[in-house]
Motif scaffolding. Structure first.
Motif, mmCIF file in Angstrom:
data_model
loop_
_atom_site.group_PDB
_atom_site.id
_atom_site.type_symbol
_atom_site.label_atom_id
_atom_site.label_comp_id
_atom_site.label_asym_id
_atom_site.label_seq_id
_atom_site.Cartn_x
_atom_site.Cartn_y
_atom_site.Cartn_z
ATOM 1 N N VAL A 1 -3.103 4.503 3.688
ATOM 2 C CA VAL A 1 -4.562 4.387 3.742
ATOM 3 C C VAL A 1 -5.134 5.737 4.129
ATOM 4 O O VAL A 1 -4.805 6.289 5.180
ATOM 5 C CB VAL A 1 -4.995 3.318 4.774
ATOM 6 C CG1 VAL A 1 -6.516 3.268 4.875
ATOM 7 C CG2 VAL A 1 -4.442 1.960 4.389
ATOM 8 N N GLY B 1 -8.768 0.540 4.368
ATOM 9 C CA GLY B 1 -7.816 -0.414 3.816
ATOM 10 C C GLY B 1 -7.916 -1.739 4.541
ATOM 11 O O GLY B 1 -8.484 -1.833 5.638
ATOM 12 N N GLY C 1 -6.743 -1.137 -0.727
ATOM 13 C CA GLY C 1 -6.711 0.247 -0.258
ATOM 14 C C GLY C 1 -7.147 1.169 -1.382
ATOM 15 O O GLY C 1 -7.589 0.681 -2.437
ATOM 16 N N LEU D 1 0.863 -1.181 0.000
ATOM 17 C CA LEU D 1 0.000 0.000 0.000
ATOM 18 C C LEU D 1 0.898 1.229 0.000
ATOM 19 O O LEU D 1 1.097 1.881 1.023
ATOM 20 C CB LEU D 1 -0.920 -0.010 1.225
ATOM 21 C CG LEU D 1 -1.945 -1.152 1.301
ATOM 22 C CD1 LEU D 1 -2.682 -1.126 2.625
ATOM 23 C CD2 LEU D 1 -2.939 -1.063 0.140
#
Length: 320
Positions: free
Chosen positions: A282, A286, A319, A278
């Motif tokens: 986030v 997420g 996410g 990710l």
């Protein structure tokens, strides 16, 4: 004329009688009731696995692993390769430093067949307690579990009969405080909520402490609603220990979820698997999914189960 033809008729009748006894039947794919592999065969399986693993590590590509791994261990390794690619770093391979410490091969009368081998990797300073499984007579041996222990960890002695390790029905609690499946289910419940009744039946071991510490740290983030769920998969591999207990291979699924307040963004350290998967963090919600293969020791009698080894990682991320 009739006297000469009689022997021919008799001979033909005999041939027909013989062929009637050899009509093809469906193939019986059940193995004989015997130990399915010896130490030399195990060395060959390990050698093949090491070669494929080393090739995959050099390519930084997990695809070759599908020829020697399956199930949760393949998902975990595929995730680790993905992380390594994103972070531009290498992936360790099971080199020739591995040394076989122990071998346990049960006796089977039906597929799948499986065996357990403990290998010591002095370079990585871990022992890998690995389960290899073969699904049919035409299938190769696949690595399906590989929890790791520290070098000082000594596995419990196993019970044998005629040189073969004894298995335990995952649903049977004979001689123990609970069955292998119950131990896995209760352990997952204890990790999700340590205040439950199930948590009091499980040893408060190092793995539990490590997971709860990480969960508390995530839950303390300002402006973030953090949630975590745990679930045990079906247990299929368990060995009887000398004290009447069991050595259990279990896979636990962990899902971390984040719901972030407007104007806040959750990020992780640059070299972390979470950051690799990710990259932008986030900012709304997420989800990270993990698999942990744990090695559970259930003592004989009324003792509480405890985890003595584990191997896991992120296998899926959603996410931002």
């Amino acid at each position: 004329m009739s006297r000469r033809s009689a022997p021919f008729v008799l001979l033909l009748a005999c041939v027909l009688a013989l062929t009637s006894c050899t009509v093809p039947r469906p193939r019986d794919d059940r193995p004989a009731s015997t130990v399915p592999i010896d130490r030399a065969g195990v060395e060959q399986v390990l050698s093949r696995y090491d070669q494929v693993r080393e090739a995959a590590a050099k390519l930084l590509d997990p695809k070759p692993l599908s020829t020697v791994e399956s199930g949760a261990v393949l998902a975990i390794d595929t995730g680790s390769f993905d992380v390594a690619q994103r972070l531009s770093r290498g992936v360790g391979s099971d080199g020739t430093s591995d040394q076989v410490e122990r071998l346990a091969v049960p006796r089977f009368t039906a597929y799948p067949l499986w065996f357990v081998v403990e290998v010591r990797d002095r370079a990585a300073k871990v022992n890998r307690v690995q389960v290899f499984e073969r699904g049919s007579a035409v299938d190769p041996w696949f690595l399906v579990a590989s929890p790791e222990t520290v070098l000082s960890t000594r596995l419990p002695d196993l019970r044998e009969r005629d040189g073969a390790a004894l298995t335990v029905d995952p649903r049977s609690a004979t001689g123990m405080s609970m069955s292998p499946q119950q131990a896995a289910d209760r352990y997952a419940a204890a990790l999700e909520d340590p205040s439950t009744a199930a948590a009091r039946t499980i040893e408060n071991d190092d793995f539990r402490a490590q997971m709860r510490t990480a969960a508390r740290r995530n839950a303390a983030l300002d402006g973030v609603r953090f949630g975590q769920t745990w679930k045990a998969e079906k247990v299929t591999h368990a060995l009887r220990t000398a004290d009447g207990g069991a050595l259990v291979f279990a896979t636990l699924e962990r899902v971390d979820s984040y719901r972030v307040r407007d104007g806040i963004q959750v990020t992780w350290p640059d070299d972390s698997p979470q950051k690799a998967l990710l990259e932008s963090g986030v900012s709304s919600s997420g989800r990270l999914r993990y698999l942990h293969q744990v090695l559970v020791e259930i003592p004989g009698g009324s003792g509480r189960p405890r985890v003595i080894g584990q191997y896991g990682g992120v296998v899926e991320a959603e996410g931002p």
